[in-house]
Design a protein around this motif. Structure first.
Motif, PDB file in Angstrom:
ATOM      1  N   ALA A  31     -57.989   7.659 -35.321  1.00 27.68           N
ATOM      2  CA  ALA A  31     -56.982   7.333 -36.639  1.00 27.68           C
ATOM      3  C   ALA A  31     -57.407   7.752 -37.649  1.00 27.68           C
ATOM      4  N   ALA A  32     -55.986   8.295 -38.759  1.00 28.33           N
ATOM      5  CA  ALA A  32     -57.119   8.611 -40.343  1.00 28.33           C
ATOM      6  C   ALA A  32     -57.233   7.752 -41.477  1.00 28.33           C
ATOM      7  N   PRO A  33     -58.086   8.298 -41.880  1.00 26.96           N
ATOM      8  CA  PRO A  33     -58.638   6.733 -43.590  1.00 26.96           C
ATOM      9  C   PRO A  33     -57.821   5.833 -43.273  1.00 26.96           C
ATOM     10  N   GLY A  34     -56.030   6.716 -43.817  1.00 26.06           N
ATOM     11  CA  GLY A  34     -55.237   5.186 -44.331  1.00 26.06           C
ATOM     12  C   GLY A  34     -54.727   4.215 -43.226  1.00 26.06           C
ATOM     13  N   VAL A  35     -55.536   3.804 -42.189  1.00 31.14           N
ATOM     14  CA  VAL A  35     -55.606   3.230 -41.284  1.00 31.14           C
ATOM     15  C   VAL A  35     -56.122   3.052 -40.228  1.00 31.14           C
ATOM     16  N   GLN A  36     -57.712   2.850 -40.792  1.00 30.70           N
ATOM     17  CA  GLN A  36     -58.909   2.571 -39.722  1.00 30.70           C
ATOM     18  C   GLN A  36     -59.208   1.041 -39.818  1.00 30.70           C
ATOM     19  N   LYS A  37     -58.324   0.160 -40.687  1.00 33.33           N
ATOM     20  CA  LYS A  37     -59.049  -0.997 -41.120  1.00 33.33           C
ATOM     21  C   LYS A  37     -58.342  -1.435 -40.442  1.00 33.33           C
ATOM     22  N   LEU A  38     -56.825  -1.107 -39.582  1.00 39.82           N
ATOM     23  CA  LEU A  38     -56.321  -1.502 -39.122  1.00 39.82           C
ATOM     24  C   LEU A  38     -55.675  -1.026 -37.045  1.00 39.82           C
ATOM     25  N   LEU A  39     -55.965  -0.097 -37.279  1.00 38.00           N
ATOM     26  CA  LEU A  39     -56.482   0.405 -35.566  1.00 38.00           C
ATOM     27  C   LEU A  39     -58.184   0.630 -35.851  1.00 38.00           C
ATOM     28  N   THR A  40     -58.607  -0.563 -35.514  1.00 42.11           N
ATOM     29  CA  THR A  40     -59.401  -0.691 -35.211  1.00 42.11           C
ATOM     30  C   THR A  40     -60.259   0.707 -34.105  1.00 42.11           C
ATOM     31  N   ASP A  41     -62.124   0.245 -33.924  1.00 37.54           N
ATOM     32  CA  ASP A  41     -62.221   0.627 -32.203  1.00 37.54           C
ATOM     33  C   ASP A  41     -61.848   0.064 -31.177  1.00 37.54           C
ATOM     34  N   SER A  42     -62.291  -1.237 -32.214  1.00 33.80           N
ATOM     35  CA  SER A  42     -61.907  -2.164 -30.867  1.00 33.80           C
ATOM     36  C   SER A  42     -60.557  -2.273 -30.450  1.00 33.80           C
ATOM     37  N   ARG A  43     -59.247  -2.536 -31.287  1.00 32.70           N
ATOM     38  CA  ARG A  43     -58.259  -2.193 -31.307  1.00 32.70           C
ATOM     39  C   ARG A  43     -57.942  -0.934 -30.273  1.00 32.70           C
ATOM     40  N   ILE A  44     -58.153   0.336 -30.549  1.00 29.45           N
ATOM     41  CA  ILE A  44     -58.338   0.835 -29.444  1.00 29.45           C
ATOM     42  C   ILE A  44     -58.964   0.587 -28.147  1.00 29.45           C
ATOM     43  N   SER A  45     -59.787   0.778 -28.220  1.00 26.03           N
ATOM     44  CA  SER A  45     -60.942   0.078 -26.813  1.00 26.03           C
ATOM     45  C   SER A  45     -59.654  -0.818 -26.159  1.00 26.03           C
ATOM     46  N   ARG A  46     -58.749  -2.226 -26.857  1.00 21.10           N
ATOM     47  CA  ARG A  46     -58.537  -2.497 -26.149  1.00 21.10           C
ATOM     48  C   ARG A  46     -56.816  -1.805 -25.493  1.00 21.10           C
ATOM     49  N   ILE A  47     -56.407  -0.837 -26.473  1.00 22.02           N
ATOM     50  CA  ILE A  47     -55.133  -0.315 -25.611  1.00 22.02           C
ATOM     51  C   ILE A  47     -55.704   0.259 -24.949  1.00 22.02           C
ATOM     52  N   VAL A  48     -57.064   1.543 -24.754  1.00 26.58           N
ATOM     53  CA  VAL A  48     -56.955   2.312 -23.655  1.00 26.58           C
ATOM     54  C   VAL A  48     -57.120   1.293 -21.911  1.00 26.58           C
ATOM     55  N   ARG A  49     -58.242   0.310 -21.708  1.00 25.81           N
ATOM     56  CA  ARG A  49     -58.608  -0.682 -21.311  1.00 25.81           C
ATOM     57  C   ARG A  49     -57.466  -1.332 -20.485  1.00 25.81           C
ATOM     58  N   SER A  50     -56.418  -1.813 -21.305  1.00 31.68           N
ATOM     59  CA  SER A  50     -55.592  -2.488 -21.047  1.00 31.68           C
ATOM     60  C   SER A  50     -54.851  -1.898 -20.170  1.00 31.68           C
ATOM     61  N   GLY A  51     -54.433  -1.021 -20.212  1.00 24.32           N
ATOM     62  CA  GLY A  51     -53.023   0.103 -19.153  1.00 24.32           C
ATOM     63  C   GLY A  51     -53.459   1.531 -19.612  1.00 24.32           C
ATOM     64  N   MET A  52     -53.957   2.052 -20.419  1.00 23.14           N
ATOM     65  CA  MET A  52     -54.200   3.931 -19.973  1.00 23.14           C
ATOM     66  C   MET A  52     -54.815   3.932 -18.889  1.00 23.14           C
ATOM     67  N   VAL A  53     -56.140   3.378 -18.694  1.00 29.24           N
ATOM     68  CA  VAL A  53     -56.918   4.267 -17.475  1.00 29.24           C
ATOM     69  C   VAL A  53     -56.207   3.828 -16.231  1.00 29.24           C
ATOM     70  N   LYS A  54     -56.381   2.154 -15.953  1.00 24.97           N
ATOM     71  CA  LYS A  54     -55.406   2.625 -14.830  1.00 24.97           C
ATOM     72  C   LYS A  54     -54.362   3.160 -14.309  1.00 24.97           C
ATOM     73  N   SER A  55     -53.286   3.006 -15.694  1.00 22.24           N
ATOM     74  CA  SER A  55     -52.406   4.574 -14.626  1.00 22.24           C
ATOM     75  C   SER A  55     -52.239   5.607 -14.532  1.00 22.24           C
ATOM     76  N   PHE A  56     -53.213   6.169 -15.279  1.00 21.84           N
ATOM     77  CA  PHE A  56     -54.001   7.366 -15.622  1.00 21.84           C
ATOM     78  C   PHE A  56     -54.846   7.579 -13.825  1.00 21.84           C
ATOM     79  N   GLN A  57     -55.717   6.249 -13.753  1.00 20.97           N
ATOM     80  CA  GLN A  57     -56.120   6.458 -12.064  1.00 20.97           C
ATOM     81  C   GLN A  57     -55.049   6.870 -11.359  1.00 20.97           C
ATOM     82  N   LYS A  58     -54.064   5.850 -11.192  1.00 22.89           N
ATOM     83  CA  LYS A  58     -52.542   6.834 -10.539  1.00 22.89           C
ATOM     84  C   LYS A  58     -51.573   7.670 -10.754  1.00 22.89           C
ATOM     85  N   LYS A  59     -52.340   7.844 -11.467  1.00 21.88           N
ATOM     86  CA  LYS A  59     -51.356   9.969 -11.785  1.00 21.88           C
ATOM     87  C   LYS A  59     -49.783   8.951 -12.822  1.00 21.88           C
TER      88      LYS A  59
END
Length: 281
Positions: free
Chosen positions: A167-195
């Motif tokens: 995230a660029a400096p202007g959006v780090q208060k919105l796209l926080t590390d914890s929100r990023i973790s939600r995005i990655v863990r809620s769908g990306m990891v499972k989908s990628f494991q299935k290719k």
């Protein structure tokens, strides 16, 4: 010669019971249904309808160039990719239909809000750090609006199984590390494991766009509700457990030595700030 009895045992035992009971009671009250809800990773929620960044002029950095749909990519002398569109699928893991839909979506997002969210997939990092690689690409592309720096990058390293959202400096208060973790863990990891790269990347892009633009309809239910799930209280229980263990060790030392001197060990946990977060699948 008689032995004098140590009368400090019972007060010490009482202190130990209090030290154990208070943290457990605190965690129980915080996690109990109908009481205080725990935000994800200590995050204070920002209502999505208030999350939109100011509208300005997007940078002329190649994000919306006429080559956006060509899927032809070039590098500069430093080995960094030249930006030719919002979706830089150099690893060729995104299907043609999804590639076109994502490009349409991100160009339309830029046109309506000024936001620039780029996707970059690479076959391999060739020994480089995903974190450093993403930072260099962000510095080169300068995603976002002039004076706002509201861009974001979703990067995928296929061989290393690495995912990073920067995230660029202007959006780090919105796209926080914890929100990023939600995005990655809620769908990306499972989908990628299935290719299924199409589903994982599309879901992440829409969640990022929804959070940054203030459009709650784009944010998945899993990302919205992640902060109040029972498993998200694990951190509190771990902290309480270490607190209790520390008190037990100290009090045991006092009881064992009957007043003898003891040495306390200080542990330092290092955790540096970041403008993004990484994960592996």
């Amino acid at each position: 010669m008689g032995v004098k009895r140590n009368n400090g045992t019972w007060p010490a035992l009482i202190m130990m019971m209090v030290a154990i009971g208070i943290p457990l009671l605190g965690v129980y009250l915080l996690t109990k249904q109908g009481k205080v809800k725990i935000p994800f990773s200590g995050e204070t929620e920002i209502p999505l309808e208030m999350s939109a960044v100011p509208f300005g002029t997007p940078r002329q950095n190649g994000f919306s160039s006429g080559r956006a749909y060509l899927r032809e990519y070039t590098k500069d002398e430093r080995g960094l990719y030249n930006l030719s569109g919002p979706v830089m699928d150099t690893a060729h893991v995104i299907g043609d239909k999804t590639f076109t839909e994502l490009t349409d979506f991100l160009l339309d997002l830029e046109n309506k809000t000024g936001l620039q969210i780029a996707v970059l997939t690479v076959e391999s990092l060739d020994g480089d750090s995903l974190n450093d690689f993403c930072i260099r690409q962000m510095e080169k592309w300068k995603l976002g609006q002039e004076g706002v720096d509201d861009g974001a990058l979703l990067a995928v390293a296929v061989k290393e199984h690495g995912i990073r959202i920067e995230a660029a400096p202007g959006v780090q208060k919105l796209l926080t590390d914890s929100r990023i973790s939600r995005i990655v863990r809620s769908g990306m990891v499972k989908s990628f494991q299935k290719k299924d790269f199409d589903a994982g990347i599309t879901g992440a892009v829409k969640n990022m766009a929804g959070i940054l633009s203030g459009n709650g309809d784009l944010v998945s239910k899993q990302v919205r509700e992640a902060g109040n799930r029972p498993e998200d209280t694990t951190t509190l229980w771990v902290v309480a457990g270490f607190f209790i263990l520390g008190w037990i060790l100290i009090l045991w030392s006092i009881l064992h030595n009957h007043g003898a001197s003891y040495t306390a060990v200080r542990t330092t946990v290092k955790d540096g700030p970041s403008g993004g977060a990484s994960a592996c699948w």
